[in-house]
Each structure stands twice: as C-alpha cells, then as structure tokens.
Motif scaffolding. Sequence first.
Motif, PDB file in Angstrom:
ATOM      1  N   VAL A  83       0.841  -1.197   0.000  1.00  0.00           N
ATOM      2  CA  VAL A  83       0.000   0.000   0.000  1.00  0.00           C
ATOM      3  C   VAL A  83       0.877   1.249   0.000  1.00  0.00           C
ATOM      4  CG1 VAL A  83      -1.691   1.316   1.340  1.00  0.00           C
ATOM      5  CG2 VAL A  83      -1.974  -1.147   1.043  1.00  0.00           C
ATOM      6  N   VAL A  84       1.978   1.232   0.763  1.00  0.00           N
ATOM      7  CA  VAL A  84       2.920   2.345   0.770  1.00  0.00           C
ATOM      8  C   VAL A  84       3.538   2.501  -0.620  1.00  0.00           C
ATOM      9  CG1 VAL A  84       5.128   3.147   1.699  1.00  0.00           C
ATOM     10  CG2 VAL A  84       3.401   2.203   3.227  1.00  0.00           C
ATOM     11  N   TYR A  85       3.822   1.404  -1.292  1.00  0.00           N
ATOM     12  CA  TYR A  85       4.378   1.426  -2.648  1.00  0.00           C
ATOM     13  C   TYR A  85       3.416   2.110  -3.618  1.00  0.00           C
ATOM     14  CZ  TYR A  85       5.288  -0.615  -7.275  1.00  0.00           C
ATOM     15  OH  TYR A  85       5.482  -0.805  -8.608  1.00  0.00           O
ATOM     16  N   VAL A  86       2.155   1.728  -3.573  1.00  0.00           N
ATOM     17  CA  VAL A  86       1.163   2.294  -4.482  1.00  0.00           C
ATOM     18  C   VAL A  86       0.939   3.776  -4.174  1.00  0.00           C
ATOM     19  CG1 VAL A  86      -1.261   2.193  -5.167  1.00  0.00           C
ATOM     20  CG2 VAL A  86       0.061   0.088  -4.959  1.00  0.00           C
ATOM     21  N   LEU A  87       0.849   4.125  -2.903  1.00  0.00           N
ATOM     22  CA  LEU A  87       0.664   5.529  -2.545  1.00  0.00           C
ATOM     23  C   LEU A  87       1.883   6.369  -2.924  1.00  0.00           C
ATOM     24  CD1 LEU A  87      -1.161   5.295   0.893  1.00  0.00           C
ATOM     25  CD2 LEU A  87      -2.116   5.901  -1.326  1.00  0.00           C
ATOM     26  N   GLY A  88       3.078   5.814  -2.764  1.00  0.00           N
ATOM     27  CA  GLY A  88       4.292   6.520  -3.164  1.00  0.00           C
ATOM     28  C   GLY A  88       4.330   6.780  -4.655  1.00  0.00           C
ATOM     29  N   ASN A  89       3.901   5.801  -5.439  1.00  0.00           N
ATOM     30  CA  ASN A  89       3.846   6.001  -6.885  1.00  0.00           C
ATOM     31  C   ASN A  89       2.801   7.044  -7.255  1.00  0.00           C
ATOM     32  OD1 ASN A  89       5.870   4.176  -7.316  1.00  0.00           O
ATOM     33  ND2 ASN A  89       4.495   2.479  -7.759  1.00  0.00           N
ATOM     34  N   GLY A  90       1.700   7.079  -6.508  1.00  0.00           N
ATOM     35  CA  GLY A  90       0.690   8.115  -6.733  1.00  0.00           C
ATOM     36  C   GLY A  90       1.229   9.504  -6.435  1.00  0.00           C
ATOM     37  N   VAL A  91       1.996   9.616  -5.356  1.00  0.00           N
ATOM     38  CA  VAL A  91       2.620  10.899  -5.020  1.00  0.00           C
ATOM     39  C   VAL A  91       3.607  11.300  -6.122  1.00  0.00           C
ATOM     40  CG1 VAL A  91       4.194  12.026  -3.397  1.00  0.00           C
ATOM     41  CG2 VAL A  91       2.273  10.698  -2.540  1.00  0.00           C
ATOM     42  N   GLY A  92       4.344  10.333  -6.643  1.00  0.00           N
ATOM     43  CA  GLY A  92       5.261  10.610  -7.749  1.00  0.00           C
ATOM     44  C   GLY A  92       4.536  11.139  -8.974  1.00  0.00           C
ATOM     45  N   LEU A  93       3.351  10.580  -9.279  1.00  0.00           N
ATOM     46  CA  LEU A  93       2.560  11.072 -10.405  1.00  0.00           C
ATOM     47  C   LEU A  93       2.062  12.495 -10.163  1.00  0.00           C
ATOM     48  CD1 LEU A  93       0.405   8.050 -11.612  1.00  0.00           C
ATOM     49  CD2 LEU A  93       2.209   9.233 -12.842  1.00  0.00           C
ATOM     50  N   VAL A  94       1.673  12.792  -8.935  1.00  0.00           N
ATOM     51  CA  VAL A  94       1.201  14.143  -8.617  1.00  0.00           C
ATOM     52  C   VAL A  94       2.340  15.155  -8.776  1.00  0.00           C
ATOM     53  CG1 VAL A  94       0.338  15.611  -6.743  1.00  0.00           C
ATOM     54  CG2 VAL A  94      -0.689  13.375  -7.152  1.00  0.00           C
ATOM     55  N   ILE A  95       3.521  14.811  -8.276  1.00  0.00           N
ATOM     56  CA  ILE A  95       4.676  15.707  -8.436  1.00  0.00           C
ATOM     57  C   ILE A  95       5.003  15.881  -9.918  1.00  0.00           C
ATOM     58  CG2 ILE A  95       7.145  15.987  -7.970  1.00  0.00           C
ATOM     59  CD1 ILE A  95       6.682  14.499  -5.340  1.00  0.00           C
ATOM     60  N   ALA A  96       4.923  14.807 -10.686  1.00  0.00           N
ATOM     61  CA  ALA A  96       5.197  14.897 -12.122  1.00  0.00           C
ATOM     62  C   ALA A  96       4.151  15.767 -12.818  1.00  0.00           C
ATOM     63  CB  ALA A  96       5.224  13.501 -12.742  1.00  0.00           C
ATOM     64  N   PHE A  97       2.909  15.742 -12.350  1.00  0.00           N
ATOM     65  CA  PHE A  97       1.878  16.602 -12.935  1.00  0.00           C
ATOM     66  C   PHE A  97       2.220  18.075 -12.715  1.00  0.00           C
ATOM     67  CE2 PHE A  97      -2.037  19.069 -12.317  1.00  0.00           C
ATOM     68  CZ  PHE A  97      -2.547  18.993 -13.596  1.00  0.00           C
ATOM     69  N   PHE A  98       2.607  18.415 -11.487  1.00  0.00           N
ATOM     70  CA  PHE A  98       3.003  19.797 -11.221  1.00  0.00           C
ATOM     71  C   PHE A  98       4.266  20.165 -12.005  1.00  0.00           C
ATOM     72  CE2 PHE A  98       0.318  19.210  -7.409  1.00  0.00           C
ATOM     73  CZ  PHE A  98      -0.576  20.245  -7.667  1.00  0.00           C
ATOM     74  N   ASN A  99       5.131  19.204 -12.206  1.00  0.00           N
ATOM     75  CA  ASN A  99       6.317  19.428 -13.025  1.00  0.00           C
ATOM     76  C   ASN A  99       5.910  19.733 -14.469  1.00  0.00           C
ATOM     77  OD1 ASN A  99       8.983  19.633 -13.757  1.00  0.00           O
ATOM     78  ND2 ASN A  99       9.418  17.463 -13.596  1.00  0.00           N
ATOM     79  N   ALA A 100       4.896  19.053 -14.965  1.00  0.00           N
ATOM     80  CA  ALA A 100       4.416  19.327 -16.323  1.00  0.00           C
ATOM     81  C   ALA A 100       3.846  20.734 -16.423  1.00  0.00           C
ATOM     82  CB  ALA A 100       3.371  18.297 -16.722  1.00  0.00           C
ATOM     83  N   ALA A 137       7.945  -5.512  -1.416  1.00  0.00           N
ATOM     84  CA  ALA A 137       6.593  -6.077  -1.414  1.00  0.00           C
ATOM     85  C   ALA A 137       6.510  -7.304  -2.303  1.00  0.00           C
ATOM     86  CB  ALA A 137       5.575  -5.026  -1.871  1.00  0.00           C
ATOM     87  N   VAL A 138       7.157  -7.268  -3.463  1.00  0.00           N
ATOM     88  CA  VAL A 138       7.053  -8.374  -4.411  1.00  0.00           C
ATOM     89  C   VAL A 138       7.935  -9.541  -3.999  1.00  0.00           C
ATOM     90  CG1 VAL A 138       7.529  -9.081  -6.782  1.00  0.00           C
ATOM     91  CG2 VAL A 138       6.368  -6.924  -6.330  1.00  0.00           C
ATOM     92  N   TYR A 139       9.194  -9.276  -3.680  1.00  0.00           N
ATOM     93  CA  TYR A 139      10.138 -10.369  -3.475  1.00  0.00           C
ATOM     94  C   TYR A 139      10.173 -10.874  -2.053  1.00  0.00           C
ATOM     95  CZ  TYR A 139      11.598  -9.307  -8.150  1.00  0.00           C
ATOM     96  OH  TYR A 139      11.601  -9.099  -9.514  1.00  0.00           O
ATOM     97  N   ARG A 140       9.828 -10.064  -1.095  1.00  0.00           N
ATOM     98  CA  ARG A 140       9.866 -10.523   0.287  1.00  0.00           C
ATOM     99  C   ARG A 140       8.508 -10.962   0.794  1.00  0.00           C
ATOM    100  NH1 ARG A 140      13.570  -5.684   2.154  1.00  0.00           N
ATOM    101  NH2 ARG A 140      15.496  -6.417   1.233  1.00  0.00           N
ATOM    102  N   ARG A 141       7.472 -10.423   0.207  1.00  0.00           N
ATOM    103  CA  ARG A 141       6.108 -10.702   0.689  1.00  0.00           C
ATOM    104  C   ARG A 141       5.274 -11.527  -0.274  1.00  0.00           C
ATOM    105  NH1 ARG A 141       7.619  -9.306   5.486  1.00  0.00           N
ATOM    106  NH2 ARG A 141       7.626  -7.128   5.971  1.00  0.00           N
TER     107      ARG A 141
END
Length: 148
Positions: free
Chosen positions: A85-102, A138-142
Amino acid sequence: MTDPIMYPVRLVRPPLFLPLWHFAVACFIGTMITDITYFRTAEIMWADFSAWLLTAGLVVGVVAAILCLVDFFIGRLVGVNRLSVVYVLGNGVGLVIAFFNALIHSRDAWTSVVPMGLVLSAATLVVLILGGVMGRAAVYRRDLGVVE
C-alpha cells in the motif's frame, strides 16, 4: 510403483500495470536527464524533449495507475500488505509531483526548467526510487502476486 514426490508449485500472475509503469518511470528518468542537459547547454530543444517525455510519462503512468487499481479490485494482487500500500501511494505521489512538473514545464524558455522544473524532476525521481524499493520488498519478500 512408487508414489511421485509432490513438490509445492507456485504460480505467478504478473500484475498488468508493471510494464506500463516501468515505461513511465523511464520517461521520468529521461526527463531528468534532458533537464540537466538543458541546464548545462541552454539549448531549447532539450526543454522540448523534457516536456514531451514528461507528458508521455504522465499519460502512461495514469493508465498504469488505473490498471493497478483494476488488478487490486479483481483480486489479481494477492498478498497485499501494508508495504505494498505504501508502494502504491508513493507512486501516486510521484505522479502528482510529475503533474506539477508538467505545469512548470509548460512555461516558456529558461523558466520552464530552471530552477523549479529541475527540482521537481529530482523530487519525482527520489519518490519513485523510494517507491521502487518498497515495491521490490513487497514483491520479493512478501510474495505479492504469487498464488500457492
């Protein structure tokens, strides 16, 4: 006749969003590289490349995020835990920052990249790298995406 030895079998169902997400991350890495090149050379072509890469990364990243939600809701992602869940939310935050970058990159000439566009490109990469570390864990350990 002897009984065959039974070995546990693990079936892997790879998530649908991963190839698209990797393409989006590659576009964001390319954006950072072209931003640095524009900062060093002041050649407007590199600013245009940055804007194009950023737009492509955002479009593909949003499609990947939608597919990630589809994978999650149809039960294709098994073993979902707090780390994923932290992974997915982090990627969402990355998309939001990239949107403001655009939005910053839509400006004209030097101010489209320097200094705020360069800072937002670096912030996007830092967030995505941290998200990638979480995703790997998340993928390799869990065993995310693995059905026994």
